[in-house]
Design an enzyme around this catalytic site. Structure first.
Site, PDB file in Angstrom:
ATOM      1  N   GLY A 109       1.558   3.032  -6.013  1.00 35.56           N
ATOM      2  CA  GLY A 109       0.682   2.553  -7.075  1.00 35.56           C
ATOM      3  C   GLY A 109      -0.764   2.334  -6.682  1.00 35.56           C
ATOM      4  O   GLY A 109      -1.365   3.119  -5.938  1.00 35.56           O
ATOM      5  N   ILE A 110      -1.335   1.241  -7.175  1.00 39.70           N
ATOM      6  CA  ILE A 110      -2.735   0.918  -6.929  1.00 39.70           C
ATOM      7  C   ILE A 110      -3.015   0.766  -5.439  1.00 39.70           C
ATOM      8  O   ILE A 110      -4.040   1.229  -4.936  1.00 39.70           O
ATOM      9  CB  ILE A 110      -3.111  -0.386  -7.667  1.00 39.70           C
ATOM     10  N   ALA A 124       0.800  -1.221   0.000  1.00 38.17           N
ATOM     11  CA  ALA A 124       0.000   0.000   0.000  1.00 38.17           C
ATOM     12  C   ALA A 124       0.833   1.272   0.000  1.00 38.17           C
ATOM     13  O   ALA A 124       0.287   2.357   0.199  1.00 38.17           O
ATOM     14  CB  ALA A 124      -0.936  -0.006   1.203  1.00 38.17           C
ATOM     15  N   TYR A 182       4.677 -14.502 -14.475  1.00 36.05           N
ATOM     16  CA  TYR A 182       3.697 -13.555 -13.948  1.00 36.05           C
ATOM     17  C   TYR A 182       2.276 -14.027 -14.252  1.00 36.05           C
ATOM     18  O   TYR A 182       1.407 -14.022 -13.375  1.00 36.05           O
ATOM     19  CB  TYR A 182       3.935 -12.174 -14.549  1.00 36.05           C
TER      20      TYR A 182
END
Length: 321
Positions: A41-42, A38, A190
């Site tokens: 980014g997102i 956190a 990924y």
């Protein structure tokens, strides 16, 4: 824009790229949220939004960056209940220490957002010998969820949100070579880990709802289960640090930045899955742009999901029935 006839077209294109928005104004008074990764980014933008609603714990590997993000969010939202705790998802010892700390300090936990991730890493292994993508993106969050699940159940209704990706369509679970020791492609690694996120969510939801058939995971089935939901999502193609391990992808992200979501736009579906009232009893689903999205056939394979669950428990040395 009479002098700039192209501007409305640009704005319209930008709105399309931005995708869906979470319109819920739900408050999280008295509730506790954990978001992994956190500090940037997102994850950071998800924390920023949810900090306007309730208490948020930023679970970060880099405490200094986490505190910087938390200070920024506290100043902007006025919410002092934005807390930073250390977790390294590439080390099961760190994950266990984080969980122990949370359980000791937080008597309730209502939302767990498994957001952190790595992408396009050169071949490497975690502290426990897991291939990095599998270890961080799947096994780390699998263990964290296991360790916090009882607190989520005690605090129900509660939600688990797993950030996956459209890339799951290109993945497969290679049980014969989970750690890429026989062959390794960092792009595919990924994809494999993001497919694992979808399958984990699917099997977790089934187990939380009393081992019901996947087709029965509906609003009607919710009343028979634990009242803890689990959903996964695709945030979109977002301008973030996730591509930092690839020079080519970093360059492409800069060149085509107009066609990528901002981190704030990318966070919308995570926030939606965490707070939207209409999802109170929706579980085992996959979302994109704040609406249900298509899951690949491999992502709907219940037998693979069950086998992955079993193998994950074995690798982590846990019993999760």
């Amino acid at each position: 824009f009479p002098c700039y006839p192209h501007v409305p077209v640009i704005f319209s294109s930008r709105r399309y790229v931005a995708g869906g928005q979470c319109k819920s104004t739900a408050k999280l008074d008295g509730k506790v949220v954990i978001i992994t990764g956190a500090n940037t980014g997102i994850g950071k933008e998800t924390a920023r939004d949810l900090a306007r609603r309730g208490k948020v714990i930023l679970a970060c590997r880099d405490i200094a960056k986490g505190e910087a993000a938390a200070n920024e969010i506290r100043a902007e939202t006025g919410n002092q209940q934005v807390i930073v705790k250390k977790i390294d998802l590439a080390d099961t010892k760190s994950i266990r220490e984080f969980a122990e700390n949370v359980l000791a300090e937080e008597k309730e936990l209502h939302i767990l957002i498994n957001n952190a991730g790595v992408m396009l890493c050169p071949y490497s292994k975690t502290a426990d010998g897991f291939e990095m993508h599998l270890g961080v993106n799947h096994l780390g969050h699998f263990l964290l969820t296991f360790l916090l699940l009882e607190r989520l159940k005690q605090s129900a209704p509660a939600r688990i949100v797993n950030v996956s990706s459209l890339a799951h369509h290109g993945g497969r679970i290679r049980f014969h070579d989970l750690h890429g020791e026989k062959s390794y492609n960092r792009g595919l690694a990924y994809c494999h880990s993001k497919l694992a996120n979808v399958l984990f969510t699917r099997e977790l939801a089934r187990r939380l709802q009393g081992n019901l058939m996947q087709a029965d995971l509906s609003r009607n089935a919710f009343a028979t289960g634990t009242k803890v939901t689990a959903n996964s999502l695709h945030p979109g193609s977002v301008r973030s640090e996730l591509v930092r391990h690839s020079f080519i992808m970093t360059w492409l992200w800069r060149v085509f930045s107009f066609f990528l979501k901002t981190p704030c736009e990318g966070a919308q579906t995570s926030v939606y899955c965490a707070v939207a009232e209409e999802l109170d009893s929706v579980t085992g689903q996959y979302f994109s742009d704040c609406q249900p999205a298509y899951v690949s056939p491999r992502g709907r394979d219940d037998e693979t999901a069950k086998q992955l669950w079993s193998v994950s428990c074995e690798l982590l040395g846990i019993q999760w029935d």
